[in-house]
Design a protein around this motif. Structure first.
Motif, mmCIF file in Angstrom:
data_model
loop_
_atom_site.group_PDB
_atom_site.id
_atom_site.type_symbol
_atom_site.label_atom_id
_atom_site.label_comp_id
_atom_site.label_asym_id
_atom_site.label_seq_id
_atom_site.Cartn_x
_atom_site.Cartn_y
_atom_site.Cartn_z
ATOM 1 N N THR A 293 0.824 -1.217 0.000
ATOM 2 C CA THR A 293 0.000 0.000 0.000
ATOM 3 C C THR A 293 0.856 1.263 0.000
ATOM 4 O OG1 THR A 293 -0.169 0.034 2.425
ATOM 5 C CG2 THR A 293 -1.841 -1.207 1.214
ATOM 6 N N GLY A 294 2.156 1.101 0.053
ATOM 7 C CA GLY A 294 3.038 2.251 -0.102
ATOM 8 C C GLY A 294 2.849 2.961 -1.424
ATOM 9 N N PHE A 295 2.134 2.330 -2.361
ATOM 10 C CA PHE A 295 1.841 3.000 -3.639
ATOM 11 C C PHE A 295 1.284 4.400 -3.412
ATOM 12 C CE2 PHE A 295 -1.005 4.221 -7.053
ATOM 13 C CZ PHE A 295 -0.278 3.929 -8.183
ATOM 14 N N HIS A 296 0.369 4.535 -2.450
ATOM 15 C CA HIS A 296 -0.237 5.843 -2.214
ATOM 16 C C HIS A 296 0.420 6.613 -1.072
ATOM 17 C CE1 HIS A 296 -3.135 6.386 -5.235
ATOM 18 N NE2 HIS A 296 -3.944 5.410 -4.893
ATOM 19 N N MET A 300 4.094 13.759 -2.228
ATOM 20 C CA MET A 300 5.074 14.651 -1.618
ATOM 21 C C MET A 300 4.619 15.056 -0.217
ATOM 22 S SD MET A 300 6.637 17.098 -4.597
ATOM 23 C CE MET A 300 5.152 18.028 -4.908
ATOM 24 N N LEU A 301 5.574 15.376 0.634
ATOM 25 C CA LEU A 301 5.300 15.748 2.015
ATOM 26 C C LEU A 301 5.980 17.078 2.311
ATOM 27 C CD1 LEU A 301 4.147 14.960 4.791
ATOM 28 C CD2 LEU A 301 6.307 13.800 5.264
ATOM 29 N N ASN A 302 5.176 18.066 2.686
ATOM 30 C CA ASN A 302 5.712 19.403 2.957
ATOM 31 C C ASN A 302 5.996 19.549 4.450
ATOM 32 O OD1 ASN A 302 6.381 22.105 3.074
ATOM 33 N ND2 ASN A 302 4.750 22.736 1.683
ATOM 34 N N GLU A 303 7.263 19.779 4.800
ATOM 35 C CA GLU A 303 7.670 19.928 6.198
ATOM 36 C C GLU A 303 8.081 21.359 6.522
ATOM 37 O OE1 GLU A 303 9.819 15.892 7.349
ATOM 38 O OE2 GLU A 303 10.527 16.657 5.426
ATOM 39 N N PHE A 314 -4.944 17.925 1.437
ATOM 40 C CA PHE A 314 -5.820 18.047 0.262
ATOM 41 C C PHE A 314 -5.009 17.845 -1.021
ATOM 42 C CE2 PHE A 314 -7.428 20.658 -3.209
ATOM 43 C CZ PHE A 314 -8.734 20.195 -3.335
ATOM 44 N N HIS A 315 -3.834 18.473 -1.088
ATOM 45 C CA HIS A 315 -2.990 18.308 -2.277
ATOM 46 C C HIS A 315 -2.565 16.850 -2.438
ATOM 47 C CE1 HIS A 315 -3.032 22.488 -2.994
ATOM 48 N NE2 HIS A 315 -2.174 22.853 -2.052
ATOM 49 N N ALA A 316 -2.298 16.178 -1.326
ATOM 50 C CA ALA A 316 -1.924 14.767 -1.393
ATOM 51 C C ALA A 316 -3.083 13.928 -1.923
ATOM 52 C CB ALA A 316 -1.491 14.265 -0.018
ATOM 53 N N MET A 317 -4.291 14.268 -1.500
ATOM 54 C CA MET A 317 -5.458 13.499 -1.961
ATOM 55 C C MET A 317 -5.693 13.704 -3.457
ATOM 56 S SD MET A 317 -6.296 11.806 0.605
ATOM 57 C CE MET A 317 -4.691 11.980 1.398
ATOM 58 N N THR A 318 -5.571 14.931 -3.935
ATOM 59 C CA THR A 318 -5.759 15.162 -5.372
ATOM 60 C C THR A 318 -4.693 14.426 -6.177
ATOM 61 O OG1 THR A 318 -4.464 17.229 -5.277
ATOM 62 C CG2 THR A 318 -6.848 17.407 -5.007
ATOM 63 N N TYR A 351 -15.777 13.181 -9.107
ATOM 64 C CA TYR A 351 -14.386 13.405 -8.707
ATOM 65 C C TYR A 351 -14.276 13.459 -7.187
ATOM 66 C CZ TYR A 351 -9.814 15.547 -8.102
ATOM 67 O OH TYR A 351 -8.527 15.804 -7.700
ATOM 68 N N TYR A 352 -15.140 14.251 -6.566
ATOM 69 C CA TYR A 352 -15.039 14.414 -5.114
ATOM 70 C C TYR A 352 -15.593 13.212 -4.357
ATOM 71 C CZ TYR A 352 -13.007 18.941 -5.656
ATOM 72 O OH TYR A 352 -12.126 19.942 -5.976
ATOM 73 N N GLU A 353 -16.470 12.442 -4.980
ATOM 74 C CA GLU A 353 -16.864 11.169 -4.384
ATOM 75 C C GLU A 353 -15.659 10.223 -4.339
ATOM 76 O OE1 GLU A 353 -21.593 11.015 -5.696
ATOM 77 O OE2 GLU A 353 -20.056 10.050 -6.943
ATOM 78 N N PHE A 354 -14.915 10.202 -5.407
ATOM 79 C CA PHE A 354 -13.710 9.375 -5.473
ATOM 80 C C PHE A 354 -12.664 9.886 -4.485
ATOM 81 C CE2 PHE A 354 -10.274 7.601 -8.555
ATOM 82 C CZ PHE A 354 -10.118 6.502 -7.721
ATOM 83 N N MET A 355 -12.525 11.212 -4.409
ATOM 84 C CA MET A 355 -11.547 11.800 -3.494
ATOM 85 C C MET A 355 -11.917 11.500 -2.046
ATOM 86 S SD MET A 355 -10.332 15.733 -3.171
ATOM 87 C CE MET A 355 -9.340 16.278 -1.792
ATOM 88 N N ALA A 356 -13.217 11.503 -1.708
ATOM 89 C CA ALA A 356 -13.641 11.187 -0.345
ATOM 90 C C ALA A 356 -13.249 9.761 0.017
ATOM 91 C CB ALA A 356 -15.151 11.373 -0.227
ATOM 92 N N PHE A 357 -13.320 8.876 -0.966
ATOM 93 C CA PHE A 357 -12.897 7.497 -0.742
ATOM 94 C C PHE A 357 -11.411 7.452 -0.399
ATOM 95 C CE2 PHE A 357 -11.160 3.536 -2.529
ATOM 96 C CZ PHE A 357 -11.909 2.605 -1.824
ATOM 97 N N MET A 358 -10.584 8.218 -1.115
ATOM 98 C CA MET A 358 -9.147 8.251 -0.854
ATOM 99 C C MET A 358 -8.825 8.960 0.462
ATOM 100 S SD MET A 358 -7.373 6.804 -3.256
ATOM 101 C CE MET A 358 -7.635 6.149 -4.893
ATOM 102 N N ASN A 359 -9.681 9.885 0.862
ATOM 103 C CA ASN A 359 -9.401 10.739 2.019
ATOM 104 C C ASN A 359 -9.913 10.130 3.320
ATOM 105 O OD1 ASN A 359 -8.322 13.071 3.156
ATOM 106 N ND2 ASN A 359 -10.247 14.184 3.030
ATOM 107 N N ASN A 360 -10.297 8.893 3.276
ATOM 108 C CA ASN A 360 -10.922 8.244 4.424
ATOM 109 C C ASN A 360 -9.947 7.331 5.160
ATOM 110 O OD1 ASN A 360 -13.081 7.688 6.121
ATOM 111 N ND2 ASN A 360 -13.734 5.922 4.927
ATOM 112 N N THR A 361 -8.694 7.747 5.225
ATOM 113 C CA THR A 361 -7.671 6.900 5.854
ATOM 114 C C THR A 361 -6.735 7.732 6.723
ATOM 115 O OG1 THR A 361 -6.158 7.170 3.964
ATOM 116 C CG2 THR A 361 -7.662 5.281 3.927
#
Length: 416
Positions: A293-296, A300-303, A314-318, A351-361
């Motif tokens: 699952t490291g695929f996702h 990028m990570l902003n520190e 949000f940028h990571a989810m898009t 699009y945002y239905e799909f994004m909500a699925f990705m953003n649920n973790t």
């Protein structure tokens, strides 16, 4: 000769584009949809906010309407009854399509293709990304060139373009190409000499059986997975650093190694997909499946100090939506982030239905057990202790004695 289906699937995914082999048959996907999307979808496409009439040319029903209607945008095999043909051929500027004001005039070639498509029966196809692959029959063999069915397709297209095959590569070049293609490295002199004596007959002709054996040996070489994993890692936007301005190191190499092992072991593509998208949700998920699952986690990570974490989540989810769309769905989803997609069949809401699925973790850290790494670590600790003990036997002084000796040495160095 072994065929690695996972590698083939990765290549098809990375390079997926519609194609057809019969040039005189018009393909809706290859020939017609690009014309409609470029010249017509702005006003007659999927975006309900931009659509100027109820007529839609992006759907099957929109193109063909009701069978009982005397005139529809397209009536198969009837140019006279096809409204779209009447409009694009009209000399009346108030009727002609596309309107002159849109600056989207059809070229003569595009008009010819549209007319030929209608005459041939106006076969419609869904978006190419949603079409299941279909087996095709190789063109009939009418020549002695080539060694396998794939060559039949190659020579068929060459003949259509009035071209002839290139001359056969000389033995050294062929073996070098094979090594570079499969493992990314040229053969050693020993490997080259061995191939020259086994893969080719005395008269220089290729021994197909031995050539196949050499291909199989290279497919079973660990370097094969290392080379071809790069294609998938590019799709997965793999990197060993976080990106942005600090760009610190990250430990993503376990995912890289998982991809290499998956390719080298010939993991089926459906399992390859499941483990990367939902490996942690499988029953009794193994550490390997969770690593997949490291695929996702390759976003990028902003520190940087002062950032809003939720903004960059949000940028990571898009990024994850876009990567999943292009890698597995064959869709460019990015446009639908701001509006219903102009060309691909995905709405703004979807699009945002799909994004909500990705953003649920959540994004927890993962300790990866590795007995070999633990053993090396313990061995290194023991080795370090041995070195320290040896140093203590060589340098026995400590405390005031060591300070006095150091003072003497320092003074001598200053007086040099």
């Amino acid at each position: 000769m072994k065929i690695n289906t996972l590698t083939a699937a990765i290549l098809l995914t990375a390079l997926a584009q519609p194609s057809t082999l019969i040039a005189d048959e018009i393909s809706f996907t290859r020939d017609i949809r690009p014309i409609l999307s470029n010249k017509c979808y702005k006003c007659h496409g999927p975006d309900e906010d931009a659509r100027v009439t109820e007529m839609r040319l992006d759907t099957r029903h929109g193109l063909f309407g009701e069978k009982s209607a005397p005139h529809s945008p397209v009536v198969p095999r009837s140019l006279k009854r096809s409204e779209i043909i009447s409009r694009i051929l009209s000399e009346d500027p108030d009727i002609r399509m596309p309107p002159a004001a849109n600056n989207k005039d059809l070229t003569a070639d595009e008009i010819t293709v549209l007319k030929a498509w209608v005459k041939q029966g106006a076969q419609w196809e869904p978006h190419w990304a949603f079409q299941a692959p279909q087996a095709t029959k190789a063109p009939s063999r009418k020549h002695d060139w080539g060694n396998n069915p794939i060559d039949e397709y190659v020579i068929y297209r060459l003949k259509q373009a009035n071209l002839v095959p290139s001359e056969s590569a000389d033995p050294h070049t062929l073996i070098r190409r094979l090594y570079l293609d499969l493992i990314g490295l040229p053969p050693t002199m020993k490997e080259l000499d061995s191939a020259m004596t086994t893969v080719f007959h005395d008269d220089g002709q290729l021994n197909q059986d031995e050539y196949g054996n050499l291909v199989d040996r290279l497919l079973n070489d660990s370097r094969y997975g290392e080379r071809w994993a790069r294609r998938w890692l590019d799709l997965a936007r793999y990197a060993d650093t976080n990106g942005y301005e600090k760009d610190r190191d990250r430990n993503m190499w376990p995912f890289r190694d998982w991809v290499i092992r998956a390719i080298n072991t010939g993991m089926p593509f459906d399992q390859f997909t499941i483990e990367q998208l939902a490996g942690d949700m499988l029953p009794n998920a193994t550490p390997e499946q969770r690593i997949a699952t490291g695929f996702h986690r390759n976003t990028m990570l902003n520190e940087e100090g002062g950032i809003d974490p939720l903004e960059f989540r949000f940028h990571a989810m898009t990024d994850r939506v876009a990567t999943t769309g292009t890698t597995w769905l064959g869709l460019t989803t990015g446009c639908a982030q701001c509006h219903t997609h102009k060309y691909d069949p995905i709405t703004h809401r979807q699009y945002y239905e799909f994004m909500a699925f990705m953003n649920n973790t959540d994004e927890p850290e993962m300790d990866i057990p590795d007995a070999a790494v633990d053993q090396r670590h313990q061995a290194n600790l023991a080795k370090a202790e041995d070195i320290i003990s040896e140093l203590r036997t060589q340098y026995t002084k400590s405390g005031k004695d060591l300070e006095a000796e150091f003072t003497v040495w320092l003074t001598s160095q200053r007086n040099r």
